[in-house]
Design an enzyme around this catalytic site. Structure first.
Site, PDB file in Angstrom:
ATOM      1  N   GLU A   1       0.917  -1.226   0.037  1.00 57.33           N
ATOM      2  CA  GLU A   1       0.079  -0.092   0.000  1.00 57.33           C
ATOM      3  C   GLU A   1       1.096   1.327  -0.004  1.00 57.33           C
ATOM      4  O   GLU A   1       1.403   1.711   0.952  1.00 57.33           O
ATOM      5  CB  GLU A   1      -0.758  -0.116   1.341  1.00 57.33           C
ATOM      6  CG  GLU A   1      -2.114   1.085   1.299  1.00 57.33           C
ATOM      7  CD  GLU A   1      -1.710   2.236   1.458  1.00 57.33           C
ATOM      8  OE1 GLU A   1      -1.898   2.835   2.326  1.00 57.33           O
ATOM      9  OE2 GLU A   1      -1.305   2.812   0.393  1.00 57.33           O
TER      10      GLU A   1
ATOM     11  N   GLU B   1       5.218  11.252  -1.884  1.00 53.17           N
ATOM     12  CA  GLU B   1       6.371  10.305  -1.026  1.00 53.17           C
ATOM     13  C   GLU B   1       7.001   9.426  -1.947  1.00 53.17           C
ATOM     14  O   GLU B   1       8.074   8.932  -1.500  1.00 53.17           O
ATOM     15  CB  GLU B   1       5.440   9.402  -0.028  1.00 53.17           C
ATOM     16  CG  GLU B   1       4.869  10.009   0.935  1.00 53.17           C
ATOM     17  CD  GLU B   1       4.012   9.012   1.783  1.00 53.17           C
ATOM     18  OE1 GLU B   1       2.924   9.428   2.227  1.00 53.17           O
ATOM     19  OE2 GLU B   1       4.337   7.898   2.003  1.00 53.17           O
TER      20      GLU B   1
HETATM   21  N1  LIG Z   1       0.890   4.512   1.289  1.00 53.83           N
HETATM   22  C1  LIG Z   1       1.503   5.386   1.965  1.00 53.83           C
HETATM   23  N2  LIG Z   1       1.956   6.736   1.411  1.00 53.83           N
HETATM   24  N3  LIG Z   1       2.026   4.965   3.105  1.00 53.83           N
HETATM   25  C2  LIG Z   1       1.610   3.833   3.640  1.00 53.83           C
HETATM   26  C3  LIG Z   1       2.886   2.670   3.776  1.00 53.83           C
HETATM   27  C4  LIG Z   1       3.930   3.342   4.365  1.00 53.83           C
HETATM   28  C5  LIG Z   1       4.663   2.220   4.952  1.00 53.83           C
HETATM   29  O1  LIG Z   1       5.742   1.668   4.420  1.00 53.83           O
HETATM   30  C6  LIG Z   1       6.912   1.715   4.993  1.00 53.83           C
HETATM   31  N4  LIG Z   1       7.965   2.171   4.039  1.00 53.83           N
HETATM   32  C7  LIG Z   1       7.825   2.932   3.008  1.00 53.83           C
HETATM   33  N5  LIG Z   1       8.997   2.858   2.220  1.00 53.83           N
HETATM   34  C8  LIG Z   1       9.679   1.678   2.491  1.00 53.83           C
HETATM   35  C9  LIG Z   1      10.835   1.140   1.906  1.00 53.83           C
HETATM   36  N6  LIG Z   1      11.420   1.495   1.099  1.00 53.83           N
HETATM   37  N7  LIG Z   1      11.159  -0.138   2.904  1.00 53.83           N
HETATM   38  C10 LIG Z   1      10.521  -0.507   3.921  1.00 53.83           C
HETATM   39  N8  LIG Z   1       9.496  -0.004   4.479  1.00 53.83           N
HETATM   40  C11 LIG Z   1       8.978   1.381   3.778  1.00 53.83           C
HETATM   41  C12 LIG Z   1       6.883   3.004   5.654  1.00 53.83           C
HETATM   42  O2  LIG Z   1       7.634   3.105   7.173  1.00 53.83           O
HETATM   43  C13 LIG Z   1       5.417   2.865   6.555  1.00 53.83           C
HETATM   44  O3  LIG Z   1       5.000   2.014   7.567  1.00 53.83           O
END
Ligand SMILES: NC(=[NH2+])NCCC[C@H]1O[C@@H](n2cnc3c(N)ncnc32)[C@H](O)[C@@H]1O
Length: 422
Positions: free
Chosen positions: A196, A205
């Site tokens: 997601e 983002e």
């Molecule tokens: N829908 C969004 N806009 N954000 C919702 C999901 C975002 C989740 O993914 C994690 N997250 C984001 N990028 C990464 C990454 N490259 N590696 C691991 N976790 C991640 C982040 O820490 C958060 O817990």
């Protein structure tokens, strides 16, 4: 593009540091990597400079360079163009996870995807990229029988996610891996990559880059990625209450203070209308035309380099007369079934669906324009990723309004660029 200027022997080139990688296109552009020290010999324009790196000269994009002494090299923009410390710091707290988990449309859509594909998920290897509290991984373990789910989470929330997995009796299926996906290795290729990742206006983002990178590294040939496609939708709209609240307030005698505050209007325009308004809730009745999908992304073929500039076109036929205050944008993602002929699940964040935590994004014009049924509004949208701040972008809208009334064939052409946020 050579001018005599570049051929001159320079007095003293200036040293700049590269903020991020740049791959030149064409023989006269100079490629470099982040943190390279580039010598700038001439600045023929504000956008392109004539520079040198290891005795090779060529044009470089000025916005990719930073000039500063040693002390400034500590500047975070050099060390953290992804702002990961702040970004993952925010996801290490519950606030954003509570907002996402409370979003019924969003969470239920992912539950439906797992439930409606449960048979096909049997014995499959799944990775949940950016699992947060692990809700999607728990859906996989509780509603289907995959052989393993790798739940990848970079923030400190992963510590709690491990406990949540154990508490829900899923530790024999779900393995939580703490770290940035880009820096992790999985013990095997995966059959299914679910994430997601969608941000405001779909791309903000730019977590989508992490998803594409994981797809290229971890998804086996013929594997499935969820969501499988994403569309950005736009509509010209009225936003009368927002306009009244932020702008009309300063008109003579309309505000409560009954004084001439008219001079505040330019300030209000800059402060309230120069950036997009996140979390806007557009009423269906505010749409002046049928919405149009301006960008469609196929998650199987989309490349990370495609994210630098994404263009879309639109042509709206005004269905009812009203005041054109701006454009509203939202997104829809689709989850193709694992089963041939199986139903596709849709998560639509638009005004005709249950509101989600993303709501919609409003782009206000500087000045509202009256439009009439039969008029048309056509133009382009350009999403340009910020070369320095890699989670940010600008949205440029170009439009023209063609009046339908015979006597006037005036066509108003306009353009506006909105930073999101840098
Ligand atoms: N829908 C969004 N806009 N954000 C919702 C999901 C975002 C989740 O993914 C994690 N997250 C984001 N990028 C990464 C990454 N490259 N590696 C691991 N976790 C991640 C982040 O820490 C958060 O817990």
């Amino acid at each position: 593009m050579q001018t005599e200027k570049e051929d001159e022997d320079d007095a003293a080139p200036e040293e700049y540091v590269a903020l991020c990688d740049f791959t030149g296109s064409g023989s006269d552009q100079l490629s470099f990597s982040r943190a390279d020290k580039v010598l700038v010999h001439a600045k023929p324009s504000s956008e392109w400079w004539w520079a040198e790196l290891q005795a090779v000269r060529g044009y470089v994009p000025a916005s990719y360079l930073h000039q500063g002494g040693a002390e400034e090299e500590e500047d975070t923009s050099l060390d953290d163009p992804w702002q990961d410390e702040e970004y993952f710091g925010s996801y290490g707290m519950l606030k954003l996870h509570l907002e996402m988990l409370s979003d019924k449309s969003r969470t239920e859509a992912y539950r439906q995807v797992i439930l409606s594909n449960s048979a096909s998920l049997n014995n499959k290897v799944v990775v949940d990229l950016g699992c947060g509290t692990g809700i999607i991984s728990l859906f996989c373990a509780q509603l289907a029988q995959p052989s393993v789910v790798y739940a990848v989470e970079a923030s400190s929330m992963a510590e709690y996610t491990k406990q949540l997995v154990k508490q829900n009796g899923c530790e024999d299926i779900v393995t939580v891996l703490q770290g940035r996906a880009e820096e992790l290795e999985l013990p095997e290729q995966v059959d299914v990559l679910v994430s997601e990742w969608m941000g405001n206006c779909l791309l903000f983002e730019f977590m989508v880059e992490s998803v594409l990178s994981a797809r290229d590294r971890w998804l086996r040939e013929g594997g499935v990625i969820w969501p499988s496609s994403a569309a950005l939708t736009l509509v010209p709209c009225q936003a009368d209450s927002y306009y009244t609240e932020k702008m009309a307030f300063w008109d003579l005698n309309s505000s409560l203070v009954l004084n001439n505050l008219y001079l505040c209007r330019p300030l209000a325009q800059q402060e309230f209308f120069s950036k997009p308004k996140f979390s806007h809730l557009i009423e269906p009745g505010d749409c002046l035309a049928a919405p149009c999908d301006v960008v469609c992304l196929n998650m199987y073929t989309l490349q990370i380099t495609d994210l630098e500039e994404i263009k879309g076109q639109f042509h709206f036929c005004v269905e009812k007369s009203g005041v054109f205050h701006g454009f509203t944008a939202w997104f829809t993602v689709h989850f193709k079934s694992l089963e041939t002929g199986g139903a596709t699940v849709e998560l639509n964040t638009g005004p005709t669906s249950e509101p989600t935590h993303w709501k919609q994004t409003l782009f206000m014009l500087d000045r509202p324009v009256s439009v009439y049924a039969g008029d048309s509004i056509s133009g382009t949208i350009l999403l340009r990723r910020n070369p320095t701040w890699r989670r940010h972008m600008t949205v440029t809208l170009n439009w023209n309004i063609n009046n339908s009334t015979e006597e006037t064939d005036d066509c108003q052409v306009a353009t506006k660029t909105f930073p999101m946020w840098r």
